[in-house]
Design a protein around this motif. Structure first.
Motif, short mmCIF file in Angstrom:
data_model
loop_
_atom_site.label_atom_id
_atom_site.label_comp_id
_atom_site.label_asym_id
_atom_site.label_seq_id
_atom_site.Cartn_x
_atom_site.Cartn_y
_atom_site.Cartn_z
N ASP A 441 -38.83 -46.74 -26.76
CA ASP A 441 -37.69 -47.35 -27.46
C ASP A 441 -36.43 -46.99 -26.68
OD1 ASP A 441 -35.50 -47.83 -29.19
OD2 ASP A 441 -36.88 -47.81 -30.90
N PRO A 442 -35.62 -47.99 -26.29
CA PRO A 442 -34.42 -47.70 -25.49
C PRO A 442 -33.48 -46.71 -26.15
CG PRO A 442 -34.88 -50.07 -25.55
CD PRO A 442 -35.80 -49.42 -26.54
N GLY A 443 -33.51 -46.60 -27.46
CA GLY A 443 -32.61 -45.69 -28.14
C GLY A 443 -33.08 -44.26 -28.19
N ASP A 444 -34.31 -43.98 -27.78
CA ASP A 444 -34.84 -42.62 -27.83
C ASP A 444 -34.37 -41.81 -26.62
OD1 ASP A 444 -36.15 -43.33 -30.10
OD2 ASP A 444 -38.12 -43.57 -29.16
N VAL A 445 -34.36 -40.51 -26.79
CA VAL A 445 -33.98 -39.58 -25.72
C VAL A 445 -35.23 -38.96 -25.13
CG1 VAL A 445 -32.70 -37.49 -25.14
CG2 VAL A 445 -31.76 -39.11 -26.81
N GLU A 446 -35.37 -39.00 -23.83
CA GLU A 446 -36.57 -38.48 -23.18
C GLU A 446 -36.54 -36.95 -23.12
OE1 GLU A 446 -39.20 -38.98 -19.07
OE2 GLU A 446 -37.23 -39.93 -19.25
N THR A 447 -37.66 -36.33 -23.45
CA THR A 447 -37.83 -34.89 -23.27
C THR A 447 -38.97 -34.67 -22.28
OG1 THR A 447 -39.52 -34.43 -24.95
CG2 THR A 447 -37.24 -34.68 -25.72
N ALA A 448 -39.37 -33.43 -22.09
CA ALA A 448 -40.41 -33.14 -21.11
C ALA A 448 -41.79 -33.60 -21.56
CB ALA A 448 -40.45 -31.64 -20.82
N THR A 449 -42.02 -33.69 -22.86
CA THR A 449 -43.35 -34.04 -23.35
C THR A 449 -43.39 -35.32 -24.16
OG1 THR A 449 -42.96 -32.61 -25.27
CG2 THR A 449 -44.17 -31.65 -23.40
N ALA A 450 -42.25 -35.80 -24.65
CA ALA A 450 -42.22 -36.99 -25.51
C ALA A 450 -40.81 -37.56 -25.48
CB ALA A 450 -42.65 -36.62 -26.92
N ASP A 451 -40.58 -38.59 -26.29
CA ASP A 451 -39.23 -39.10 -26.51
C ASP A 451 -38.79 -38.68 -27.91
OD1 ASP A 451 -39.36 -40.26 -24.05
OD2 ASP A 451 -39.55 -42.33 -24.77
N CYS A 452 -37.49 -38.43 -28.07
CA CYS A 452 -36.97 -37.98 -29.36
C CYS A 452 -36.15 -39.10 -30.00
CB CYS A 452 -36.11 -36.74 -29.19
SG CYS A 452 -35.55 -36.06 -30.77
N ALA A 453 -36.50 -39.45 -31.23
CA ALA A 453 -35.83 -40.54 -31.93
C ALA A 453 -34.56 -40.08 -32.65
CB ALA A 453 -36.79 -41.18 -32.93
N LEU A 483 -44.61 -31.97 -29.75
CA LEU A 483 -45.87 -32.55 -30.23
C LEU A 483 -46.05 -32.34 -31.73
CD1 LEU A 483 -48.19 -31.29 -27.33
CD2 LEU A 483 -47.12 -33.53 -27.55
N GLY A 484 -45.35 -31.38 -32.29
CA GLY A 484 -45.46 -31.12 -33.73
C GLY A 484 -44.20 -31.52 -34.48
N CYS A 485 -43.43 -32.44 -33.93
CA CYS A 485 -42.15 -32.83 -34.54
C CYS A 485 -42.20 -34.28 -35.02
CB CYS A 485 -41.02 -32.66 -33.53
SG CYS A 485 -39.40 -33.14 -34.16
N VAL A 486 -41.66 -34.53 -36.20
CA VAL A 486 -41.67 -35.89 -36.76
C VAL A 486 -40.75 -36.83 -36.01
CG1 VAL A 486 -42.32 -35.12 -39.06
CG2 VAL A 486 -39.90 -35.22 -38.44
N ASN A 487 -39.80 -36.28 -35.23
CA ASN A 487 -38.88 -37.13 -34.48
C ASN A 487 -39.46 -37.59 -33.14
OD1 ASN A 487 -36.98 -36.85 -36.48
ND2 ASN A 487 -35.92 -35.14 -35.50
N ALA A 488 -40.57 -36.99 -32.72
CA ALA A 488 -41.11 -37.26 -31.39
C ALA A 488 -41.88 -38.57 -31.36
CB ALA A 488 -42.02 -36.12 -30.95
N ARG A 489 -41.80 -39.27 -30.22
CA ARG A 489 -42.52 -40.51 -29.99
C ARG A 489 -43.28 -40.40 -28.65
NH1 ARG A 489 -40.82 -40.33 -34.36
NH2 ARG A 489 -39.40 -41.78 -35.43
N ILE A 490 -44.56 -40.69 -28.68
CA ILE A 490 -45.39 -40.62 -27.47
C ILE A 490 -45.86 -42.02 -27.12
CG2 ILE A 490 -47.55 -39.75 -26.49
CD1 ILE A 490 -47.25 -37.28 -28.23
N HIS A 491 -45.60 -42.45 -25.90
CA HIS A 491 -46.05 -43.77 -25.45
C HIS A 491 -46.91 -43.60 -24.19
CE1 HIS A 491 -43.04 -43.66 -22.23
NE2 HIS A 491 -42.12 -43.33 -23.15
N PRO A 492 -47.54 -44.67 -23.68
CA PRO A 492 -48.45 -44.52 -22.53
C PRO A 492 -47.84 -43.85 -21.30
CG PRO A 492 -48.79 -46.64 -23.56
CD PRO A 492 -47.62 -46.03 -24.25
#
Length: 565
Positions: A441-453, A483-492
């Protein structure tokens, strides 16, 4: 297409009858043929099940505006439509998993969007089979015990009469002597002497002196004197189920138990029971159990009684077919009426073996009960009477028998209530919470393991409200906690990096003490395991193959803690 089962009997499937183009018929036939081998499908029941699912699938394809001509024309969107439709039907899970397991073996479907679609797992439906109540199960066992015991007493009574005839205790020509002679003929041949030219239908054609001695021509007063009927054999099957937790396939193939050569000082026999479990896979089909007959209520007593009730039938079968050595043997009323089933032991003359799945409901109706007793009975034994697994793994025993059973759940309310809070907290800590997405999602912020919404509203705020390890936001958690956060988003795009992280954390086991590894890395590893399960083995394997040098460097920094400083 021919499928030879483990017994060498053949079943034929006509792929030209499928309502799809010839190239697709050929492709499906090739995938099907690859499974028709002894180390894959050992019984016709399996190939027949897959065949029926292919019929359902190809029927769907034939109704499309442009039906695919071969598997390479199957698209992800088409398969998604079928997935959504079939999973909404009864038995849809079986259809979906059978078809996808076949299609995944085709090299043309192992890359691209269709591969990812085929790799998606379907939710397994909960079993609707529940255990009997205690009163219901008692009535079931009582009905089976009464029927089988009556048959056993009848056979023992006539066996005693035969023994007296063989010992010349009767006056020749008397009714008792003629009855003994008739029983001798029956014990040696399985039938009675008939008038020449008369068809052996029921009692028809039995010579007059034997009809008189028996008191009629009905099965109950003729051949049933020494042999079990179909319903009586079913009653024996119910007792074997109740005592040992055997399912129908085990009862069907149960071989004759052998008593130990030395029964011991008390003379009580110990039987070695070989058990065949085909679903366990090649190399794990067989196991043995030892049971002792040390009294009327012992498991071994039922084996002693089963051997006694079937001894005359087994003796005739052994003479005609020495390689056949099955425990549950019964005599049919009319030879040749039984339908062919290539997975079951063929009849030997008038003698049949085991208990057919269709017979359970007929037996229950005959004794005033409803429905076949075998599935619910096995559920009852495994879930309640036997807390440890019988012929299953511990995982299968717990998942499919104990945890889904309402009686077990009702009896465990206090335990469940006491552990609910602890279990919830454990799940929150160790199960993947991050949401899976198909694209970023363009609005998410990238982290080292996932994107943060929502980086500004973290469930893990830093002490004092300062900035933590999140990329520009107010979050006090390590990147591993994404990985244990409700704000995290994981994509391919994250899959290769996370697959490498999973591998790296697993490797740390070899250099850390178990307690240290569990404390520092156990929760992360559990979440990555959960992610792997959700994505499926195919997607996970592909992700590991696409790990970049940048991914490796990033994971190294995370593992050393340098990324959080």
């Amino acid at each position: 297409m021919l499928h030879y089962n483990s017994a060498g009997r053949v079943q034929e499937y006509d792929f030209t009858s499928l309502p799809v183009a010839e190239p697709l018929q050929r492709s499906l036939a090739a995938l099907f043929a690859a499974r028709c081998t002894p180390h894959h499908w050992t019984v016709h029941a399996t190939s027949t099940m897959y065949w029926r699912q292919l019929q359902t699938f190809t029927s769907f394809l034939s109704r499309q505006v442009r039906p695919p001509r071969d598997v390479d024309e199957l698209t992800a969107s088409l398969f998604e439509r079928w997935r959504e439709r079939v999973l909404a039907t009864a038995g849809g899970y079986t259809t979906f998993t059978a078809v996808t397991s076949l299609l995944r073996a085709d090299s043309r479907l192992q890359t691209g969007p269709i591969a990812d679609t085929l790799a998606r797992r379907a939710p397994r439906p909960r079993s609707g089979i529940q255990s009997y109540s205690e009163a219901e199960f008692d009535r079931l066992k009582l009905a089976a015990r009464r029927m089988f015991r009556a048959a056993l007493l009848r056979i023992e009574h006539n066996a005693a009469h035969l023994h007296r005839w063989q010992a010349d205790e009767f006056i020749e020509g008397s009714r008792d002597w003629v009855l003994g002679e008739a029983l001798d003929v029956l014990a040696r041949t399985g039938d009675l002497i008939r008038h020449p030219g008369r068809r052996p239908r029921g009692g028809q054609g039995i010579v007059y002196k034997y009809r008189t001695a028996f008191g009629g021509m009905a099965a109950a007063v003729t051949w049933q004197r020494l042999f079990l009927s179909r319903m009586e054999a079913t009653a024996l099957g119910v007792l074997l189920l109740a005592e040992f937790g055997w399912n129908l396939s085990v009862i069907d193939r149960a071989t004759v138990p052998r008593a130990s050569p030395d029964p011991g000082e008390d003379g009580r026999p110990t039987y070695r029971i070989p058990i065949e479990k085909r679903r366990r896979g090649a190399g794990r089909f067989y196991e043995t159990r030892n049971v002792t007959d040390d009294g009327a209520a012992s498991p071994g007593r039922l084996i002693t009684q089963a051997l006694a009730a079937t001894r005359f039938a087994r003796a005739i079968v052994a003479d005609r077919s020495p390689e056949t050595d099955l425990l549950v043997v019964w005599r049919t009323h009319v030879v040749g009426r039984e339908r062919a089933d290539g997975d079951r032991q063929p009849p030997v003359g008038p003698f049949h073996f085991g208990v057919h799945r269709d017979t359970g409901a007929r037996w229950a109706h005959a004794v005033g009960l409803r429905g076949s007793p075998f599935q619910r009975g096995r559920q009852t034994v495994n879930a309640l009477d036997r807390r440890e697994p019988g012929q299953n793994s511990q995982d299968t025993h717990d998942r499919h028998y104990v945890l889904v059973d309402k009686r077990v759940q009702a009896e465990a309310v206090a335990i469940i209530a006491a552990g609910a809070e602890e279990a919830t907290e454990h799940a929150r800590q160790t199960v993947l919470v991050a949401e899976l997405r198909d694209a970023p999602d363009p609005g998410d912020v990238e982290t080292a393991t996932a994107d943060c919404a929502d980086i500004e509203h973290s469930p893990y705020p830093p002490p004092g409200g300062g900035y933590g390890s999140g990329s520009g936001g107010r979050c006090g958690a390590s990147f591993l906690m994404c990985l244990g956060c409700v704000n995290a988003r994981i994509h391919p795009g994250h899959h290769p990096r996370l697959a490498h992280l999973h591998h790296a954390v697993d490797n740390l086991r070899s250099v850390l003490a178990p307690a240290v590894w569990e404390a520092d890395w156990g929760a992360t590893h559990a979440r990555l395991d959960d992610l792997k399960t959700k994505l499926g083995d195919t997607v996970w394997t592909r992700a590991k193959a696409h790990v970049t040098d940048a991914d490796r460097e990033l994971i190294d920094l995370m593992l050393t803690g340098d990324l959080d400083t």
